[in-house]
Design a protein around this motif. Structure first.
Motif, PDB file in Angstrom:
ATOM      1  N   UNK A 137       0.839  -1.193   0.000  1.00  0.00           N
ATOM      2  CA  UNK A 137       0.000   0.000   0.000  1.00  0.00           C
ATOM      3  C   UNK A 137       0.876   1.246   0.000  1.00  0.00           C
ATOM      4  N   UNK A 138       0.483   2.228  -0.803  1.00  0.00           N
ATOM      5  CA  UNK A 138       1.158   3.518  -0.836  1.00  0.00           C
ATOM      6  C   UNK A 138       0.120   4.597  -0.555  1.00  0.00           C
ATOM      7  N   UNK A 139       0.371   5.401   0.468  1.00  0.00           N
ATOM      8  CA  UNK A 139      -0.536   6.477   0.858  1.00  0.00           C
ATOM      9  C   UNK A 139      -0.412   7.626  -0.146  1.00  0.00           C
ATOM     10  N   UNK A 140      -1.534   8.018  -0.741  1.00  0.00           N
ATOM     11  CA  UNK A 140      -1.506   9.078  -1.751  1.00  0.00           C
ATOM     12  C   UNK A 140      -1.105  10.424  -1.166  1.00  0.00           C
ATOM     13  N   UNK A 141      -1.364  10.631   0.121  1.00  0.00           N
ATOM     14  CA  UNK A 141      -1.064  11.922   0.752  1.00  0.00           C
ATOM     15  C   UNK A 141       0.392  11.983   1.211  1.00  0.00           C
ATOM     16  N   UNK A 142       0.865  10.905   1.826  1.00  0.00           N
ATOM     17  CA  UNK A 142       2.249  10.841   2.308  1.00  0.00           C
ATOM     18  C   UNK A 142       2.845   9.510   1.835  1.00  0.00           C
ATOM     19  N   UNK A 143       3.294   9.476   0.596  1.00  0.00           N
ATOM     20  CA  UNK A 143       3.783   8.211   0.030  1.00  0.00           C
ATOM     21  C   UNK A 143       5.098   7.767   0.667  1.00  0.00           C
ATOM     22  N   UNK A 144       5.917   8.713   1.109  1.00  0.00           N
ATOM     23  CA  UNK A 144       7.221   8.370   1.646  1.00  0.00           C
ATOM     24  C   UNK A 144       8.255   8.054   0.575  1.00  0.00           C
ATOM     25  N   UNK A 145       7.843   8.034  -0.684  1.00  0.00           N
ATOM     26  CA  UNK A 145       8.771   7.690  -1.761  1.00  0.00           C
ATOM     27  C   UNK A 145       9.820   8.770  -1.988  1.00  0.00           C
ATOM     28  N   UNK A 146       9.532   9.978  -1.546  1.00  0.00           N
ATOM     29  CA  UNK A 146      10.478  11.079  -1.700  1.00  0.00           C
ATOM     30  C   UNK A 146      11.234  11.367  -0.404  1.00  0.00           C
ATOM     31  N   UNK A 147      11.189  10.441   0.539  1.00  0.00           N
ATOM     32  CA  UNK A 147      11.845  10.624   1.829  1.00  0.00           C
ATOM     33  C   UNK A 147      12.939   9.574   2.016  1.00  0.00           C
ATOM     34  N   UNK A 148      13.689   9.712   3.112  1.00  0.00           N
ATOM     35  CA  UNK A 148      14.782   8.800   3.385  1.00  0.00           C
ATOM     36  C   UNK A 148      14.334   7.584   4.170  1.00  0.00           C
ATOM     37  N   UNK A 149      15.300   6.721   4.463  1.00  0.00           N
ATOM     38  CA  UNK A 149      15.034   5.521   5.243  1.00  0.00           C
ATOM     39  C   UNK A 149      15.182   5.818   6.728  1.00  0.00           C
ATOM     40  N   UNK A 150      14.605   4.952   7.541  1.00  0.00           N
ATOM     41  CA  UNK A 150      14.699   5.071   8.989  1.00  0.00           C
ATOM     42  C   UNK A 150      16.169   5.095   9.428  1.00  0.00           C
ATOM     43  N   UNK A 151      16.467   5.836  10.494  1.00  0.00           N
ATOM     44  CA  UNK A 151      15.578   6.674  11.305  1.00  0.00           C
ATOM     45  C   UNK A 151      15.489   8.129  10.834  1.00  0.00           C
ATOM     46  N   UNK A 152      16.229   8.494   9.781  1.00  0.00           N
ATOM     47  CA  UNK A 152      16.192   9.886   9.318  1.00  0.00           C
ATOM     48  C   UNK A 152      14.995  10.179   8.445  1.00  0.00           C
ATOM     49  N   UNK A 153      14.286   9.164   8.005  1.00  0.00           N
ATOM     50  CA  UNK A 153      13.078   9.307   7.203  1.00  0.00           C
ATOM     51  C   UNK A 153      12.102   8.209   7.564  1.00  0.00           C
ATOM     52  N   UNK A 154      10.958   8.123   6.867  1.00  0.00           N
ATOM     53  CA  UNK A 154       9.921   7.169   7.258  1.00  0.00           C
ATOM     54  C   UNK A 154      10.012   5.789   6.598  1.00  0.00           C
ATOM     55  N   UNK A 155      10.900   5.639   5.596  1.00  0.00           N
ATOM     56  CA  UNK A 155      10.868   4.391   4.842  1.00  0.00           C
ATOM     57  C   UNK A 155      11.568   3.247   5.574  1.00  0.00           C
ATOM     58  N   UNK A 156      10.922   2.097   5.557  1.00  0.00           N
ATOM     59  CA  UNK A 156      11.499   0.890   6.141  1.00  0.00           C
ATOM     60  C   UNK A 156      12.491   0.234   5.193  1.00  0.00           C
ATOM     61  N   UNK A 157      12.283   0.452   3.893  1.00  0.00           N
ATOM     62  CA  UNK A 157      13.100  -0.188   2.871  1.00  0.00           C
ATOM     63  C   UNK A 157      13.378   0.813   1.751  1.00  0.00           C
ATOM     64  N   UNK A 158      14.357   0.503   0.892  1.00  0.00           N
ATOM     65  CA  UNK A 158      14.582   1.378  -0.262  1.00  0.00           C
ATOM     66  C   UNK A 158      13.402   1.308  -1.231  1.00  0.00           C
ATOM     67  N   UNK A 159      13.277   2.322  -2.059  1.00  0.00           N
ATOM     68  CA  UNK A 159      12.178   2.356  -3.035  1.00  0.00           C
ATOM     69  C   UNK A 159      12.198   1.145  -3.958  1.00  0.00           C
ATOM     70  N   UNK A 160      13.382   0.624  -4.234  1.00  0.00           N
ATOM     71  CA  UNK A 160      13.515  -0.533  -5.133  1.00  0.00           C
ATOM     72  C   UNK A 160      12.805  -1.765  -4.596  1.00  0.00           C
ATOM     73  N   UNK A 161      12.505  -1.783  -3.293  1.00  0.00           N
ATOM     74  CA  UNK A 161      11.787  -2.929  -2.708  1.00  0.00           C
ATOM     75  C   UNK A 161      10.409  -3.108  -3.332  1.00  0.00           C
ATOM     76  N   UNK A 162       9.864  -2.043  -3.922  1.00  0.00           N
ATOM     77  CA  UNK A 162       8.548  -2.156  -4.551  1.00  0.00           C
ATOM     78  C   UNK A 162       8.546  -3.185  -5.678  1.00  0.00           C
TER      79      UNK A 162
END
Length: 339
Positions: free
Chosen positions: A143-168
């Motif tokens: 699932x990707x949230x349309x309001x806060x996708x997190x795709x333009x942010x960093x990985x934890x803990x400096x950003x919200x992503x648990x994995x790199x974008x390539x994990x998709x």
């Protein structure tokens, strides 16, 4: 889902590098099939690549309800964050309230909890399963949230992503949640990393309210919020979307009680929420079902203040047929493989 300030992100960069290295090592191990276990039922996983709420629970519930209608016997397997003294997590209690006919397997070792189910299920819906790769899955939905996708942010803990974008690319399908429309920019971003456009676009729709007042439960329309002064208490991963829904329905938020995700509610906290709501001039308290299953244990502390709980459903903007076809095809393939 909130990012730390820029200065904190800079300070957290070394920790993020360590985290990313661990994630990469873990990815390689599971990609090689090491430690992956098949359970005795087809598994449909629903997850995300960011920390925080993207609507996993209502999507899992939608899938489980569809499987029930199709004559399957689904079970939901979940970790059960912060189960507390009762041993039951808030999400598990929410599922039990809304779909009591679906058994829930709760525990960090999902292979063990699935095996411990009293009756063998016809399928497993794995809640928050994208990173729980120990369980083999037959359909992997992200699932990707349309309001806060997190795709333009960093990985934890400096950003919200648990994995790199390539994990998709590991996912079989991406479903966009909390969308107000089909966004071609987000669709292109998802296709860039996933390799395919989103399978479906959905929004969170409030179909009604459940009112709890002096021990009496009643169904009310969402229009009851129009012009009403309310206090809010949301122990969920993405409370901003709920606040927007209240305001869209005409509700006036006069006080917001800050509550962390999966928060516990004891009698004193419930009394405090009721007191601050009354002091702020609220006519009702609005909370989620996930919160109410805990607040309701101390209903005597609320007094005369009504508590309103929205009924949340997933509504498809596009891709509904393809979404359920993917579910049905997964079950059919598993049945064929079983002989």
């Amino acid at each position: 889902m909130h990012d730390p300030p820029r200065w904190a992100s800079i300070l957290l960069a070394p920790a993020t590098l360590v985290y990313a290295t661990v994630v990469e090592c873990r990815r390689r191990r599971f990609d090689a099939g090491t430690g992956v276990i098949r359970v005795d039922a087809p598994v449909i996983s629903v997850g995300n690549i960011v920390a925080g709420g993207t609507g996993k629970s209502p999507v899992c519930r939608t899938i489980a309800s569809h499987l029930l209608r199709a004559g399957n016997r689904p079970a939901i397997a979940m970790r059960g964050y912060r189960a507390g003294a009762t041993g039951v997590s808030d999400e598990a209690a929410e599922y039990a309230s809304l779909i009591p006919e679906v058994p829930i397997a709760v525990g960090a070792d999902r292979v063990a909890t699935i095996a411990s189910l009293k009756d063998p299920p016809g399928s497993i819906v794995l809640d928050d399963g994208f990173q729980h790769r120990r369980v083999h899955r037959d359909l992997d939905i992200v699932l990707v949230d349309a309001v806060h996708s997190g795709l333009d942010r960093g990985m934890l803990p400096s950003g919200p992503r648990r994995e790199p974008r390539s994990a998709l690319r590991r996912a079989d399908a991406v479903v966009v949640t909390r969308a107000s429309k089909i966004d071609p920019v987000l669709a292109a971003e998802i296709e860039r990393h996933h390799g395919r456009p989103p399978l479906a676009w959905t929004r969170h729709a409030w179909t009604g309210l459940t009112s709890h007042h002096r021990g009496v439960e009643s169904a009310r329309p969402v229009s009851d919020l129009n012009g009403r002064r309310v206090a809010t208490a949301f122990g969920v991963g993405n409370p901003d979307s709920i606040r927007r829904s209240i305001e869209a329905a005409g509700g006036i938020i006069v006080h917001d009680v800050p509550v962390r995700d999966h928060a516990a509610y004891d009698a004193d906290r419930v009394s405090s929420i009721a007191a601050v709501a009354e002091a702020a001039g609220a006519e009702a308290i609005v909370t989620t079902l996930k919160d109410w299953v805990k607040i309701g244990r101390h209903v005597d502390r609320i007094g005369a203040m009504p508590v309103l709980v929205p009924t949340l459903e997933i509504e498809f903007l596009a891709g509904k047929a393809g979404f359920f076809e993917a579910i049905d095809a997964t079950i059919k393939r598993a049945a064929s493989a079983a002989g």
